[in-house]
Design a protein around this motif. Structure first.
Motif, short mmCIF file in Angstrom:
data_model
loop_
_atom_site.label_atom_id
_atom_site.label_comp_id
_atom_site.label_asym_id
_atom_site.label_seq_id
_atom_site.Cartn_x
_atom_site.Cartn_y
_atom_site.Cartn_z
N PRO A 1 63.47 35.13 50.70
CA PRO A 1 62.63 33.51 51.11
C PRO A 1 62.38 32.40 49.97
O PRO A 1 63.29 32.86 48.94
CB PRO A 1 61.26 34.73 50.15
CG PRO A 1 61.69 36.01 50.43
CD PRO A 1 63.40 35.67 49.81
N ASP A 2 61.96 31.54 50.33
CA ASP A 2 61.81 30.13 49.49
C ASP A 2 60.92 30.16 48.23
O ASP A 2 60.22 31.23 48.27
CB ASP A 2 60.65 29.39 50.46
CG ASP A 2 61.27 28.64 51.64
OD1 ASP A 2 62.47 28.88 51.24
OD2 ASP A 2 60.72 28.15 52.65
N GLY A 3 62.51 29.63 47.42
CA GLY A 3 61.21 29.52 45.79
C GLY A 3 62.45 30.49 45.09
O GLY A 3 62.17 30.58 43.92
N PHE A 4 63.24 31.75 45.80
CA PHE A 4 64.39 32.88 45.09
C PHE A 4 65.66 32.28 45.21
O PHE A 4 65.86 32.00 46.80
CB PHE A 4 63.77 34.26 44.98
CG PHE A 4 62.05 34.35 45.27
CD1 PHE A 4 62.12 34.55 43.87
CD2 PHE A 4 61.40 34.22 46.15
CE1 PHE A 4 60.90 35.16 44.00
CE2 PHE A 4 60.13 34.31 46.06
CZ PHE A 4 59.99 34.74 45.07
N ALA A 5 66.58 31.98 44.38
CA ALA A 5 67.31 31.55 44.22
C ALA A 5 68.34 32.79 45.32
O ALA A 5 69.60 32.39 45.51
CB ALA A 5 68.42 31.45 43.46
N THR A 6 68.33 34.11 44.82
CA THR A 6 69.11 34.97 45.36
C THR A 6 68.23 36.67 45.63
O THR A 6 67.00 36.10 45.42
CB THR A 6 69.42 35.95 43.93
OG1 THR A 6 69.16 36.47 43.14
CG2 THR A 6 70.90 34.54 43.86
N TRP A 7 68.30 37.39 46.08
CA TRP A 7 67.26 38.78 46.91
C TRP A 7 67.62 39.63 45.68
O TRP A 7 66.03 39.75 45.15
CB TRP A 7 68.53 39.46 47.92
CG TRP A 7 67.93 39.24 48.66
CD1 TRP A 7 69.08 38.88 49.97
CD2 TRP A 7 66.39 38.97 50.12
NE1 TRP A 7 68.27 38.12 51.58
CE2 TRP A 7 66.92 38.48 51.49
CE3 TRP A 7 66.18 39.57 49.44
CZ2 TRP A 7 66.05 38.27 52.21
CZ3 TRP A 7 64.34 39.05 51.26
CH2 TRP A 7 64.86 38.64 51.83
#
Length: 144
Positions: free
Chosen positions: A35-41
């Motif tokens: 999701p937007d705002g996160f570099a990785t899961w």
């Protein structure tokens, strides 16, 4: 006649990300971007309350042709044979020993990923050979 609708295949499982990543390897699917705002899961997962972590995971066909697959955590384990299963079409158009060789080669690849080989169903008057397997949580599927 109604229009054709897209479908999503949903798996109930204990560990959604693990099962989803297995099926990505089987089918050549991909995990969508976080999701937007996160570099990785992993970063996104760490932002969730503990009870929401690994509650669901998605993978999809990178070409957009195949169905989206959704994996959702459920509290109960698998106790009976699946009523619906996937046929992974690796031997299409092949017959006899050539087909079995392709099925066995794909089986070996998937066993290395955690699948379990169940049974080779040998060709008869009506059907070509197929290989019954289980995924990493015991869900049945066929190499066809």
């Amino acid at each position: 006649m109604g229009s054709v609708r897209q479908v999503q295949i949903t798996f109930d499982c204990a560990s959604p990300e693990r099962v989803a990543r297995f099926w990505c390897e089987v089918l050549g699917y991909v995990v969508p971007p976080p999701p937007d705002g996160f570099a990785t899961w992993d970063e996104f997962t760490r932002s969730l309350p503990p009870e929401k972590r690994d509650a669901g995971f998605v993978c999809s066909d990178p070409t957009g042709v195949g169905p989206r697959m959704y994996f959702q955590r459920v509290p109960e384990g698998k106790v009976v044979k699946n009523r619906v299963h996937l046929d992974v079409r690796v031997g299409t158009g092949l017959v006899g020993a050539e087909r079995v060789a392709v099925l066995e080669a794909e089986c070996a690849r998937l066993v290395a990923l955690g699948a379990v080989r169940q049974q080779l169903l040998v060709a008869d008057e009506e059907n070509e050979s197929c290989l019954v397997m289980q995924d990493v949580e015991g869900n049945e599927f066929c190499l066809d």
